[in-house]
Enzyme design. Sequence first.
Site, PDB file in Angstrom:
ATOM      1  N   ALA A 108       0.839  -1.209   0.000  1.00  0.00           N
ATOM      2  CA  ALA A 108       0.000   0.000   0.000  1.00  0.00           C
ATOM      3  C   ALA A 108       0.868   1.252   0.000  1.00  0.00           C
ATOM      4  O   ALA A 108       0.521   2.255  -0.641  1.00  0.00           O
ATOM      5  CB  ALA A 108      -0.934  -0.005   1.206  1.00  0.00           C
ATOM      6  N   ASP A 150      -5.621  -0.589   3.966  1.00  0.00           N
ATOM      7  CA  ASP A 150      -4.180  -0.295   3.960  1.00  0.00           C
ATOM      8  C   ASP A 150      -3.870   1.004   3.216  1.00  0.00           C
ATOM      9  O   ASP A 150      -3.152   1.868   3.729  1.00  0.00           O
ATOM     10  CB  ASP A 150      -3.404  -1.438   3.275  1.00  0.00           C
TER      11      ASP A 150
HETATM   12  O1  PMV Z   1      -1.282  -8.107   5.341  1.00  0.00           O
HETATM   13  P1  PMV Z   1      -1.707  -6.679   5.180  1.00  0.00           P
HETATM   14  O2  PMV Z   1      -0.949  -5.721   6.014  1.00  0.00           O
HETATM   15  O3  PMV Z   1      -1.774  -6.256   3.746  1.00  0.00           O
HETATM   16  O4  PMV Z   1      -3.203  -6.560   5.770  1.00  0.00           O
HETATM   17  C1  PMV Z   1      -4.248  -7.282   5.200  1.00  0.00           C
HETATM   18  C2  PMV Z   1      -5.540  -6.971   5.874  1.00  0.00           C
HETATM   19  C3  PMV Z   1      -6.687  -7.856   5.411  1.00  0.00           C
HETATM   20  O5  PMV Z   1      -7.816  -7.435   6.159  1.00  0.00           O
HETATM   21  C4  PMV Z   1      -6.411  -9.312   5.733  1.00  0.00           C
HETATM   22  C5  PMV Z   1      -6.962  -7.726   3.927  1.00  0.00           C
HETATM   23  C6  PMV Z   1      -7.543  -6.392   3.500  1.00  0.00           C
HETATM   24  O6  PMV Z   1      -7.598  -6.157   2.277  1.00  0.00           O
HETATM   25  O7  PMV Z   1      -7.983  -5.594   4.351  1.00  0.00           O
END
Ligand code: PMV
Length: 321
Positions: A108, A150
Amino acid sequence: MPAFTYTAPGKSILFGEHAVVYGFPAIAVPLSTISMKITIYPQPLGKGIIIENLKTLETLYLENLENQNQYSYALTTIKNSLNIDHLPAMKIRIISSIPIASGLGSSAAFSVSISRAVAGFLGYNLTLQRINDIAFNIEKFQHGNPSGLDNTVIAYEKPIYFKRDAAPKILHIKTPINLIIADTGIRALTKDVVSMVKKDYENHPNKTMEILQKIGSISNSAKVKLEAGKHQDIGELMLENHSLLQQLGVSIPQLDKLVNIAVKEGAFGAKLCGGGKGGNIIAVVPPGIKKQVKHSLLKGGAVSCFYSKIEKENANEYNLP
Ligand code: PMV
């Protein structure tokens, strides 16, 4: 055109990962101690678009990349969003201290900083909402079905309460909150873990939905506690959230071990953060015991560990669309 630089923070999800994909609320905070800096340099002699990533040590020429590459996907998305025919020759330099595939927002931060840097370089002064929309579209390349959490926390650089398809709300934090983030060293792709949860949801809709709903209501309680500065309560909610993520099947013993160590050493609470199956835990700690907690986490198997802080903010500063 002069060079243009933009630096995006990392992020951590404090509450609500996975549930947020299904429309429940989540809370995320920017992490200013890790960041991604993208600088765009003009290339007056042509030579197309060059991407220099000082983290992965890649130097790539856009014209040699296939369409299904994160850089060409991002640049095409930006070009289409700005409604321009072609991008000028430029060198894109990426420097990042955000670990990849570990739940701290590397993809992100890339989506937001490339959108801001390229738009800024081209002379566009876009609103945060517009940047966030472009970044969300770029995120689809990495994540398939991202919730948007994110890119939103990174674009706004503020603690946010987030629900899919609703305007994000900035949290008004009145007392600073000390955080420790510790890495299991195990890498897992969010996309894969989100797919695993989706399969579980399809196979056991009632059971999975019940867990996701409970996670969502923890995010709602946590919002109140965060704004009231109730650190002990926040810690307890983090532990409840972690236990629900265990039930969802996204934790692993290494994450559980680090959570237990943090709590044993006096953290208010801790939980895995991000997609899970690896990556990091986040703990909320009283400031006086930070060093001891960090020491024990490293001794207990964390491959790295760093401090961050949710800063106290002036409530009047925030005005979201
Ligand atoms: O793994 P990260 O930091 O990209 O977080 C993902 C968060 C989820 O809820 C699992 C996926 C999302 O798109 O929100």
